[in-house]
Structures are given as structure tokens and as C-alpha cells.
Design a protein around this motif. Structure first.
Motif, short mmCIF file in Angstrom:
data_model
loop_
_atom_site.label_atom_id
_atom_site.label_comp_id
_atom_site.label_asym_id
_atom_site.label_seq_id
_atom_site.Cartn_x
_atom_site.Cartn_y
_atom_site.Cartn_z
N LEU A 72 24.53 -25.12 -15.52
CA LEU A 72 25.50 -24.21 -15.51
C LEU A 72 26.64 -23.60 -14.81
O LEU A 72 27.70 -23.87 -14.28
N ASP A 73 26.05 -22.82 -13.77
CA ASP A 73 26.63 -22.29 -12.48
C ASP A 73 26.72 -23.16 -11.21
O ASP A 73 27.95 -22.78 -10.59
N PHE A 74 25.77 -24.41 -11.76
CA PHE A 74 25.84 -24.40 -10.10
C PHE A 74 27.00 -26.01 -10.47
O PHE A 74 27.80 -26.71 -9.50
N TYR A 75 27.37 -26.76 -11.27
CA TYR A 75 28.09 -27.62 -11.45
C TYR A 75 29.31 -27.75 -10.58
O TYR A 75 29.97 -28.20 -10.54
N PRO A 76 29.79 -26.75 -11.93
CA PRO A 76 31.37 -26.81 -10.88
C PRO A 76 31.01 -26.33 -9.79
O PRO A 76 32.43 -26.93 -9.47
N GLN A 77 30.58 -25.69 -9.09
CA GLN A 77 31.07 -25.28 -7.53
C GLN A 77 30.47 -27.06 -6.33
O GLN A 77 30.46 -26.33 -5.75
N LEU A 78 29.55 -27.51 -7.33
CA LEU A 78 29.19 -28.88 -6.48
C LEU A 78 31.14 -29.91 -6.89
O LEU A 78 31.22 -30.76 -6.21
N LEU A 79 31.09 -29.81 -7.74
CA LEU A 79 32.21 -30.88 -7.92
C LEU A 79 33.45 -30.12 -8.55
O LEU A 79 33.84 -29.22 -8.49
N GLU A 80 34.63 -31.50 -8.50
CA GLU A 80 35.77 -30.84 -8.26
C GLU A 80 36.42 -31.02 -9.58
O GLU A 80 37.22 -30.93 -10.31
N THR A 81 36.78 -32.59 -9.85
CA THR A 81 36.84 -33.43 -10.79
C THR A 81 36.96 -33.54 -12.46
O THR A 81 35.70 -33.23 -12.26
N GLU A 82 37.46 -33.22 -12.79
CA GLU A 82 37.43 -33.24 -14.23
C GLU A 82 36.83 -33.79 -14.92
O GLU A 82 35.25 -33.73 -15.96
N LYS A 83 36.80 -35.03 -14.32
CA LYS A 83 35.87 -36.33 -14.96
C LYS A 83 34.31 -35.78 -14.80
O LYS A 83 33.66 -36.02 -15.23
N ALA A 84 33.76 -35.97 -13.43
CA ALA A 84 32.75 -35.34 -12.66
C ALA A 84 32.14 -34.28 -13.25
O ALA A 84 31.43 -35.20 -13.81
N ARG A 85 32.26 -33.12 -13.73
CA ARG A 85 32.04 -32.27 -14.30
C ARG A 85 31.77 -32.35 -15.50
O ARG A 85 30.93 -31.99 -16.23
N LYS A 86 33.01 -32.81 -16.36
CA LYS A 86 32.56 -33.36 -17.86
C LYS A 86 30.88 -34.66 -17.54
O LYS A 86 30.34 -34.33 -18.95
N LYS A 87 30.62 -35.33 -16.93
CA LYS A 87 29.63 -36.03 -17.23
C LYS A 87 28.41 -35.09 -16.43
O LYS A 87 27.63 -34.73 -17.09
N ALA A 88 28.68 -34.17 -15.85
CA ALA A 88 27.13 -33.45 -15.17
C ALA A 88 26.91 -31.99 -16.35
O ALA A 88 26.28 -32.05 -16.73
N GLU A 89 28.39 -32.22 -17.01
CA GLU A 89 27.98 -30.91 -18.66
C GLU A 89 27.22 -32.44 -19.27
O GLU A 89 26.32 -31.38 -19.98
#
Ligand code: ADP
Ligand code: ASP
Ligand code: MG
Length: 440
Positions: A72-89
Motif C-alpha cells: 500500500l506504501d509502494f504503489y502510490p510512489q510507483l504510479l501517478e495517475t488516478e486510473k493507474a493507482r486505482k488499478k494497482a489498488e
């Protein structure tokens, strides 16, 4: 087509994953990218499995939650866009829900292997999401669709090749394929793996399966060093190794390569390059068929070795004695690493002690048996025989202060193996490092 494999530390931080993205898009050659789990993840998954095997669900839950927090700490640092972050979530949610469901069902070995597979699935899906976010065209391949092992846990290279080629044929014109290292299906069609460090093996198997131009193993060091950099002060990278030399070093403990990772590339003559993700310009190590070698090239050490001595006067002048000894090991599917013989005794070493008791019982029908545990094999690789006189002298001179239990010389021209008690390993490796190699 080429294969590029990135290990745990190479994908273990968001900025490193970005670097991997730069490296895999740097050339025009179609590429299959093999990723390990983020560093620390497989260890965490192993410890979750151990807690469940010990029926300690509270501890298992704590470990799942700690790993979940890391992602949960990793992905927001990896991805920028809302769309990509939603997918990672959603990806992270799916895999941690799976782990939490396992908490509630009864645990067994097959489930344990399912747990271990989550790391590579997570890393490749997150990396693929990064590529999507950056609009870099790529195809996601599920290794479980083509990587398989037989009932002896041996990779089925023929089948792997057939399946993978068929999958690739469905994506004409695509340049970038992303897949998981380590994981595979077994003969029962269950999720399984190629043992710890197995992503190297995956990369080499894929390289062999598609007859790749090169198999690049990207890691956190600038190639195979002349000695174990974790133990010995002052080591240096080796520019070139032959397949045989590299296979020997990998098998005898050079952790940079999985023990079995050389043979597939060797069989199809695919050069292997060991490269450093943190220093992509460094030459690294090139492993290929014909390499000119003079003297000692590198040293590796393998712990957890058991030596077994079988002494029998019946061996004297008898034929068939060794066959009877070897048949016992064959019966228990226990590979032998080193062998030394005299007229009245034979010593062998093994690292798999799961059938030790039964093996000893049967060996005792042939003679008296002595067992030494906690031994280390030190494997010295280079051109040891014929052309290079004196190589063995510097080896032996470096080891005068250590009791050596076995020596195996001349089995092949590129190796000398020695066995000693593990308590002498560090000092022996250091002494060999100083005595055997030329340092400015
Ligand atoms: P990855 O996660 O990329 O697969 P590994 O940790 O499995 O990386 O392998 C790289 C590590 O292997 C290095 O960081 C180094 O500590 C260790 N290692 C052990 N022996 C050697 C050697 N002879 N040469 C280079 N690295 C070695
Ligand atoms: N993730 C697996 C391990 O840690 C495989 C690998 O990294 O090669 O053993
Ligand atoms: Mg590794």
C-alpha cells in the motif's frame, strides 16, 4: 528475441522499477521480461506459510498485514495517475484477499505453494500497470500457462517451448512481453515453483525455449565475482566465463545464479549476461561456450553438506562395490556431489539429507559408515589441469592451516573441490582469495 530478467532488488523500490522500464525499452529487439518478486516479499510469504504450518493464524495474519502495508506504501510512489493507482489498488486487494481467505481454510503444501506464487504475480502486475500508465505497449504473459515441471520437479523444456511459442504467435508485431519468474505448474496441474532464486532458471528456460539471442540476468552487482562478496573482503567481477565454469560456480554456491540456471542456455547455446541494474554501463559477466581460461578464475562455497564414508575390506580388488553404493543413493533420489575413493573406503557428499537415516542403514550392509555433518564444499573453478601447472599448489598453500576432509581434482579440467568443516569456511575463502589470485 532476447530475455531480460530482473531480480528482487532490481524491482524492490518504485524508482528501481522505473529504471527497469527504461532498460527494457532501450532496444528495439523484441524482449521477454522476467521479473522476480519485490525484494523481501518471498521471504515474507515463506514466513506466512511457516506460521500457518505451525497453526499460528494470529502470527500469519500479522505477517500478511505487514506485507500488505508494504504494497500500500509502494504503489502510490510507483504510479501517478488516478486510473493507474486505482488499478494497482485492485491488484493488491485481489492478492491480499486471497491470502486472507487462506487464513480461514485448512493449510497444506499445495496451498503453501500458492502463497509463494503471490510475489511474482504482484510484481509483474504492478510493473505492467506502470507500462500501461506510460502508454508503453506490452503483453502480460502468465507463466503458469507455459512453465511446467514433471513429477521429478524437472522443467519440461519441450512442452514449455511449444506452449510459449504458441502464445507468442498470438501476438504478432508485439515487442515487449512481461512474465513471472520462479512460478510454474507441476504434473498435478497445481501451482509450484522452481525453488528459491528460481527466476534465473525461468529466464534461462525461456531463453532456451525461444532460442533467444541473449539471456540477460540483471541484478544488484556487476557480474559474477571471483569470490563470495558477502563473505570475502576485496572481490572483483569476472569478464567472461564458459558455460561449464558458470554452472559449476552456480551449483556450488555463487548465489548470483540459481544452481540449475545455466544448463538450458548452454543446451541451446544462448549467451548469458550478468548485468547490474544499479550500474547498467558496467561490463558485467558474459557466459558463453568458448572461453579461454588460464589458472584459477573464481571460488564458490556451498554449505549444509554431509560427508559419508563407507569403509569395507570387501572393496579391496572388488568390482561392483561402487555400483552397490551408488544404487542406494539412487534408490532414495539423493544426488551425490563429491566422491573420493581409496582401496578400502569411499567418501561421498550429499546436501539433501531427507533420507539420510535410511541411506545409512542400507550402506551399513556394505561396510562401516561414518557421517560428518556441517561441512562446506569449496569449489575452485578455472583451468586447473594440463596447461596450467601449479594452480593446485597455490590452492593447497593457501589452505595449509585448515583441516581438509576431502579433495576432488581432475574430474573435469575446470574444477577442484575441497571439503572442510563449515567453521573454517570464512577464513579459508579469505586465505584462498589472497593466495590464489593476483592483486595489484
Ligand atoms: P537477485 O535478487 O537479483 O536474483 P541475488 O541476491 O539472488 O539477486 O544474487 C545477487 C547477490 O549474489 C549479490 O548481491 C551477491 O551478494 C551474491 N553473490 C554471492 N556470490 C557471488 C559471486 N561470486 N559473485 C557475485 N555475487 C555473488
Ligand atoms: N522470488 C523468488 C525468491 O526470492 C525467486 C527469485 O527471486 O529468483 O526466491
Ligand atoms: Mg537471485
Amino acid at each position: 528475441m532476447k530475455v531480460m530478467k530482473f531480480g528482487g532488488t532490481s524491482v524492490g523500490k518504485p524508482e528501481r522499477m522505473h529504471q527497469v522500464k527504461d532498460l527494457v525499452t532501450a532496444s528495439d529487439e523484441p524482449t521477454i521480461v522476467v521479473l522476480s518478486a519485490l525484494s523481501g516479499t518471498t521471504n515474507a510469504l515463506v514466513s506466512i506459510g511457516e506460521a500457518l504450518a505451525a497453526a499460528d493464524r494470529i502470527l500469519a495474519k500479522e505477517r500478511i498485514d505487514a506485507l500488505h502495508a508494504h504494497y500500500l506504501d509502494f504503489y502510490p510512489q510507483l504510479l501517478e495517475t488516478e486510473k493507474a493507482r486505482k488499478k494497482a489498488e485492485a491488484i493488491i486487494k485481489e492478492h491480499f484477499e486471497f491470502l486472507n481467505i487462506i487464513l480461514k481454510i485448512s493449510f497444506n503444501e499445495a496451498i503453501n505453494r500458492d502463497i509463494l506464487a503471490q510475489g511474482e504475480l504482484l510484481s509483474t502486475k504492478l510493473f505492467y500497470t506502470l507500462l500501461e500508465e506510460l502508454e508503453i505497449p506490452a503483453v502480460f504473459l502468465v507463466a503458469l500457462d507455459f512453465m511446467s515441471i514433471d513429477e521429478n520437479s524437472e522443467p519440461e523444456l519441450g512442452k514449455i517451448s511449444e506452449k510459449l511459442k504458441a502464445i507468442l504467435a498470438q501476438h504478432p508485431g508485439e515487442k515487449l512481453f512481461i512474465t513471472q519468474g520462479y512460478i510454474c505448474k507441476n504434473h498435478r496441474n497445481e501451482v509450484d515453483n522452481l525453488k528459491r532464486g528460481g527466476s534465473d532458471y525461468t529466464a534461462s528456460l525461456i531463453a532456451a525455449a525461444i532460442n533467444a539471442s541473449v539471456c540477460e540476468i540483471w541484478t544488484d552487482i556487476d557480474g559474477m565475482h571471483n569470490n563470495d562478496p558477502r563473505i570475502v573482503d576485496k572481490t572483483r567481477p569476472i569478464a567472461e566465463l564458459s558455460f561449464d565454469e558458470a554452472a559449476e560456480l552456480a551449483y556450488f554456491g555463487a548465489k548470483i545464479l540459481h544452481p540449475a540456471s545455466i544448463w538450458p542456455a548452454q543446451q541451446y547455446n544462448v549467451p548469458v549476461r550478468l548485468l547490474n541494474t544499479m550500474d547498467p554501463q558496467a561490463h558485467g559477466t558474459l557466459i558463453k561456450a568458448d572461453v579461454e581460461t588460464k589458472g584459477v578464475k573464481a571460488i564458490a562455497a556451498k554449505d549444509g553438506i554431509t560427508a559419508i564414508k563407507i569403509k569395507s575390506s570387501r572393496m579391496l580388488l572388488a568390482y561392483g562395490f561402487l555400483r552397490r553404493v551408488f544404487e542406494i543413493f539412487e534408490k532414495y533420489k539423493t544426488p551425490i556431489d563429491m566422491i573420493t575413493t581409496s582401496e578400502v573406503a569411499v567418501s561421498v557428499t550429499i546436501d539433501d539429507t531427507s533420507h539420510l537415516k535410511a541411506i545409512i542403514q542400507e550402506l551399513e550392509t556394505l561396510g562401516s559408515v561414518e557421517v560428518d555433518q556441517n561441512q562446506t564444499i569449496i569449489c575452485i573453478v578455472g583451468n586447473m589441469v594440463s596447461e596450467t601447472r601449479g594452480a593446485i599448489k597455490s590452492v593447497m598453500d593457501s589452505l595449509v592451516d585448515f583441516p581438509i576432509r576431502m579433495v576432488s581434482y581432475g574430474g573435469s579440467r575446470h574444477n577442484v573441490s575441497l571439503l572442510l568443516d563449515t567453521k573454517y569456511k570464512k577464513e579459508a575463502l579469505q586465505s584462498l582469495n589472497e593466495g590464489v589470485f593476483q592483486w595489484d
